[in-house]
Design a protein around this motif. Structure first.
Motif, mmCIF file in Angstrom:
data_model
loop_
_atom_site.group_PDB
_atom_site.id
_atom_site.type_symbol
_atom_site.label_atom_id
_atom_site.label_comp_id
_atom_site.label_asym_id
_atom_site.label_seq_id
_atom_site.Cartn_x
_atom_site.Cartn_y
_atom_site.Cartn_z
ATOM 1 N N GLY A 248 97.209 0.351 93.119
ATOM 2 C CA GLY A 248 98.216 0.224 92.251
ATOM 3 C C GLY A 248 99.187 -0.999 92.459
ATOM 4 N N CYS A 249 99.946 -1.360 91.312
ATOM 5 C CA CYS A 249 100.594 -2.468 91.457
ATOM 6 C C CYS A 249 102.095 -2.012 92.116
ATOM 7 N N LEU A 250 102.696 -0.907 91.753
ATOM 8 C CA LEU A 250 104.038 -0.546 92.050
ATOM 9 C C LEU A 250 103.821 1.095 92.409
ATOM 10 N N GLN A 251 104.856 1.534 92.935
ATOM 11 C CA GLN A 251 104.704 3.055 93.142
ATOM 12 C C GLN A 251 104.863 3.783 91.852
ATOM 13 N N GLY A 252 103.888 4.430 91.471
ATOM 14 C CA GLY A 252 103.980 5.327 90.408
ATOM 15 C C GLY A 252 103.271 4.440 89.218
ATOM 16 N N LYS A 253 102.721 3.331 89.284
ATOM 17 C CA LYS A 253 102.096 2.581 88.390
ATOM 18 C C LYS A 253 100.784 1.974 88.983
ATOM 19 N N ASP A 254 99.606 2.864 88.845
ATOM 20 C CA ASP A 254 98.388 2.522 89.431
ATOM 21 C C ASP A 254 97.704 1.624 88.544
ATOM 22 N N ASP A 255 97.703 1.695 87.310
ATOM 23 C CA ASP A 255 96.942 0.937 86.352
ATOM 24 C C ASP A 255 95.234 1.177 86.431
ATOM 25 N N LEU A 256 95.088 2.100 86.793
ATOM 26 C CA LEU A 256 93.701 2.782 87.157
ATOM 27 C C LEU A 256 93.421 3.905 86.278
ATOM 28 N N PRO A 257 92.077 4.170 85.776
ATOM 29 C CA PRO A 257 91.911 5.328 85.072
ATOM 30 C C PRO A 257 91.973 6.627 85.908
ATOM 31 N N PRO A 258 92.369 7.677 85.510
ATOM 32 C CA PRO A 258 92.612 8.837 86.141
ATOM 33 C C PRO A 258 91.174 9.259 86.878
ATOM 34 N N GLY A 259 91.216 9.662 87.987
ATOM 35 C CA GLY A 259 89.974 10.324 88.294
ATOM 36 C C GLY A 259 90.296 10.796 89.991
ATOM 37 N N ASP A 260 89.744 11.900 90.316
ATOM 38 C CA ASP A 260 89.842 12.317 91.542
ATOM 39 C C ASP A 260 88.831 11.598 92.773
ATOM 40 N N GLN A 261 88.672 12.138 93.850
ATOM 41 C CA GLN A 261 87.915 11.238 94.663
ATOM 42 C C GLN A 261 86.377 11.395 94.597
ATOM 43 N N ALA A 262 86.010 12.719 93.668
ATOM 44 C CA ALA A 262 84.518 12.911 93.534
ATOM 45 C C ALA A 262 84.269 11.847 92.272
ATOM 46 N N TRP A 263 85.128 11.748 91.092
ATOM 47 C CA TRP A 263 85.073 10.858 90.310
ATOM 48 C C TRP A 263 84.801 9.441 90.924
ATOM 49 N N TRP A 264 85.536 8.948 91.548
ATOM 50 C CA TRP A 264 85.597 7.595 92.051
ATOM 51 C C TRP A 264 84.312 7.344 92.812
ATOM 52 N N GLN A 265 83.823 8.195 93.703
ATOM 53 C CA GLN A 265 82.556 8.149 94.217
ATOM 54 C C GLN A 265 81.298 8.250 93.253
ATOM 55 N N ASP A 266 81.373 8.929 92.181
ATOM 56 C CA ASP A 266 80.168 8.644 91.299
ATOM 57 C C ASP A 266 80.532 7.347 90.596
ATOM 58 N N TYR A 267 81.516 6.894 90.339
ATOM 59 C CA TYR A 267 81.854 5.627 89.855
ATOM 60 C C TYR A 267 81.197 4.351 90.707
ATOM 61 N N ARG A 268 81.679 4.441 91.901
ATOM 62 C CA ARG A 268 81.153 3.619 92.899
ATOM 63 C C ARG A 268 79.468 3.493 93.195
ATOM 64 N N SER A 269 79.031 4.866 92.973
ATOM 65 C CA SER A 269 77.545 4.910 92.992
ATOM 66 C C SER A 269 76.891 4.585 91.908
ATOM 67 N N GLN A 270 77.486 4.557 90.855
ATOM 68 C CA GLN A 270 77.115 3.932 89.510
ATOM 69 C C GLN A 270 76.890 2.392 89.611
ATOM 70 N N LEU A 271 77.958 1.855 90.076
ATOM 71 C CA LEU A 271 77.805 0.281 90.352
ATOM 72 C C LEU A 271 76.987 -0.031 91.352
ATOM 73 N N GLU A 272 76.829 0.779 92.487
ATOM 74 C CA GLU A 272 75.740 0.388 93.322
ATOM 75 C C GLU A 272 74.279 0.299 92.782
ATOM 76 N N ARG A 273 74.024 1.320 91.829
ATOM 77 C CA ARG A 273 72.681 1.577 91.307
ATOM 78 C C ARG A 273 72.575 0.311 90.208
ATOM 79 N N VAL A 274 73.717 -0.142 89.664
ATOM 80 C CA VAL A 274 73.498 -1.127 88.432
ATOM 81 C C VAL A 274 73.360 -2.481 89.404
ATOM 82 N N ALA A 275 74.031 -2.851 90.636
ATOM 83 C CA ALA A 275 73.873 -4.123 91.356
ATOM 84 C C ALA A 275 72.587 -4.123 91.853
#
Length: 198
Positions: A166-193
């Protein structure tokens, strides 16, 4: 109608970058703020030390308003300084000293910006002679760009340390997601790459 205030606009963006960079140190140990996390040694406290020196040089020496009364510190840009000595803090240089110096640099820079018109001419002593002459406006834009760039480096380094984003405390400017969501997202990017690599 809102009256344009270029200096206020520039200072706002500069201060946002400063605050974001300093915030990246919050809550971390001395080791974590100093440890190199890239092959070229990028570390959080070193980034703060570097941008402090950038501001002191560009808003001080360039406009005949040097920050240091006497001899500059050993890491300052001199022939005797160790290469890259502005990019890391020694064991004797505390977080408080480096962040304190950066905050003093803000005051010094802000004073230069407040005192001089944006078209004031300065001379950057470490640039090639044919490019040394600059305006205050040019230097403010350059320092904003440089500080934002290093704040981006700090974003990545901090995420590598403890996952904070995030940019500043309380302002992360990222889509909401828990650790599992981010791991799935990262796996998707790895597959596409891998698919793109064929």
């Amino acid at each position: 109608m809102i009256e344009p205030n270029p200096k206020a606009d520039l200072l706002r963006y500069l201060q946002e970058a400063r605050d974001a960079l300093v915030w990246k140190l919050d809550g971390l140990s001395e080791y974590d703020i100093r440890r190199p996390l890239t092959p070229t040694g990028t570390n959080l406290l070193g980034l703060v030390k570097h941008v402090a020196s950038v501001e002191l040089g560009y808003f001080g020496d360039t406009f005949g308003r040097p920050f240091f009364d006497g001899e500059p510190p050993s890491w300052w840009y001199t022939e005797e300084s160790e290469p890259n000595s502005d990019m890391w803090a020694t064991a004797d240089e505390s977080r408080e000293q480096i962040v304190g110096l950066y905050r003093q640099a803000w005051e010094h820079s802000n004073s230069t910006i407040a005192t001089l018109p944006l078209d004031a001419v300065g001379h950057v002593p470490w640039w090639p002679v044919e490019r040394r002459e600059v305006t205050l406006n040019h230097i403010v834009v350059r320092v904003i760009s440089d500080t934002q760039r290093h704040a981006g480096h700090a974003d990545i380094v901090r995420e590598l340390i403890d996952g904070s984003v995030g940019c500043l405390q309380g302002k992360d400017d990222l889509p909401p997601g828990d650790q599992a969501w981010w791991q799935d997202y990262r796996s998707q990017l790895e597959r596409v790459a891998r698919e793109a690599d064929g």
